[in-house]
Design an enzyme around this catalytic site. Sequence first.
Site, PDB file in Angstrom:
ATOM      1  N   ARG A  48       0.857  -1.185   0.000  1.00 52.03           N
ATOM      2  CA  ARG A  48       0.000   0.000   0.000  1.00 52.03           C
ATOM      3  C   ARG A  48       0.887   1.226   0.000  1.00 52.03           C
ATOM      4  O   ARG A  48       1.300   1.713   1.044  1.00 52.03           O
ATOM      5  CB  ARG A  48      -0.889  -0.025   1.248  1.00 52.03           C
ATOM      6  CG  ARG A  48      -1.787   1.195   1.424  1.00 52.03           C
ATOM      7  CD  ARG A  48      -2.695   0.998   2.649  1.00 52.03           C
ATOM      8  NE  ARG A  48      -3.481   2.178   2.973  1.00 52.03           N
ATOM      9  CZ  ARG A  48      -3.057   3.150   3.796  1.00 52.03           C
ATOM     10  NH1 ARG A  48      -1.843   3.082   4.353  1.00 52.03           N
ATOM     11  NH2 ARG A  48      -3.829   4.184   4.061  1.00 52.03           N
ATOM     12  N   SER A 120     -13.041  -2.989   1.128  1.00 51.29           N
ATOM     13  CA  SER A 120     -13.338  -2.317   2.407  1.00 51.29           C
ATOM     14  C   SER A 120     -14.843  -2.167   2.514  1.00 51.29           C
ATOM     15  O   SER A 120     -15.496  -1.728   1.565  1.00 51.29           O
ATOM     16  CB  SER A 120     -12.710  -0.923   2.426  1.00 51.29           C
ATOM     17  OG  SER A 120     -11.322  -1.006   2.219  1.00 51.29           O
ATOM     18  N   LYS A 149      -4.063   6.049   8.521  1.00 54.01           N
ATOM     19  CA  LYS A 149      -4.934   6.412   7.397  1.00 54.01           C
ATOM     20  C   LYS A 149      -5.528   7.781   7.691  1.00 54.01           C
ATOM     21  O   LYS A 149      -6.325   7.937   8.620  1.00 54.01           O
ATOM     22  CB  LYS A 149      -6.042   5.363   7.231  1.00 54.01           C
ATOM     23  CG  LYS A 149      -6.951   5.580   6.032  1.00 54.01           C
ATOM     24  CD  LYS A 149      -7.954   4.444   5.902  1.00 54.01           C
ATOM     25  CE  LYS A 149      -9.009   4.706   4.823  1.00 54.01           C
ATOM     26  NZ  LYS A 149      -8.473   4.801   3.476  1.00 54.01           N
TER      27      LYS A 149
HETATM   28  C1  LIG Z   1      -8.286   0.674   3.458  1.00 59.11           C
HETATM   29  C2  LIG Z   1      -8.119  -0.650   3.716  1.00 59.11           C
HETATM   30  C3  LIG Z   1      -9.071  -1.387   4.497  1.00 59.11           C
HETATM   31  N1  LIG Z   1      -8.902  -2.710   4.729  1.00 59.11           N
HETATM   32  C4  LIG Z   1      -7.827  -3.330   4.213  1.00 59.11           C
HETATM   33  C5  LIG Z   1      -7.693  -4.805   4.506  1.00 59.11           C
HETATM   34  F1  LIG Z   1      -7.231  -4.934   5.749  1.00 59.11           F
HETATM   35  F2  LIG Z   1      -6.835  -5.374   3.645  1.00 59.11           F
HETATM   36  F3  LIG Z   1      -8.883  -5.406   4.425  1.00 59.11           F
HETATM   37  N2  LIG Z   1      -6.901  -2.742   3.458  1.00 59.11           N
HETATM   38  C6  LIG Z   1      -6.977  -1.408   3.175  1.00 59.11           C
HETATM   39  N3  LIG Z   1      -6.109  -0.842   2.462  1.00 59.11           N
END
Ligand SMILES: C=C1C=NC(C(F)(F)F)=NC1=N
Length: 224
Positions: A48, A120, A149
């Site tokens: 990411r 998500s 985030k």
């Molecule tokens: C915004 C996000 C929310 N959940 C997940 C995951 F944990 F992989 F499900 N990854 C992400 N990048």
Amino acid sequence: MSRNGMDSEKVRAALRVYFIAGSQDCLQNPVDVLKQALAGGITMFQFREKGKAARTGEQKLELAKELQALCQSYGVPFIVNDDLELALALDADGVHVGQEDELASVVRERMGPDKILGVSAHTAQEARQAMADGADYIGVGPIFPTQSKADAKEVKGPEGIIEFRQSGIQLPIVGIGGITLDNAHLVMQAGADGVSVISAITHATSIEESAKRFSHITSGNGIL
Ligand SMILES: C=C1C=NC(C(F)(F)F)=NC1=N
Ligand SMILES: [Mg+2]
């Protein structure tokens, strides 16, 4: 409704210690961070690369290839966040998309049936839509306050996962957001199949030790 393609029990097992990172999360070379996390026993990795210091173009592709090769040497699935084109170019093991990213149904169509698709989801309705679109798992959060985030939504607490299960969502679920060694057990007890972790691993004194402890916490058979 079980989807043909990725076996859901394999997905549940892969979600147990789901490490997520980009160079923006790392205090040292991201390749060294992932080596230590893999040695500690993470079960899946999501690349990411986000934020103002994120790598782009050739630099991002080269880093992704190095991280993917490390995951392959451990037999750990390598997932790309958001960037479907990069995932296709690398023949990655899957893609994770949020509600504002590429449509999950389009990602499933472009990747084919045997890749891992994560979505998500903030409501049971979004979870059901994701399932209809061919998702293998959903990410639910933020479970706790998060630093990783910038545009995270309101904190749900572990109750957020209990609510999904009470709504009849049986899809594999991974919790995300502010999960640490101290609260990860609450996420599992709430009915998640695993925990997604960024800074609790990347900022740990010992990355390998932190991954090892998450692996121990999440492998409990539910008996305290
Ligand atoms: C915004 C996000 C929310 N959940 C997940 C995951 F944990 F992989 F499900 N990854 C992400 N990048
Ligand atoms: Mg996204």
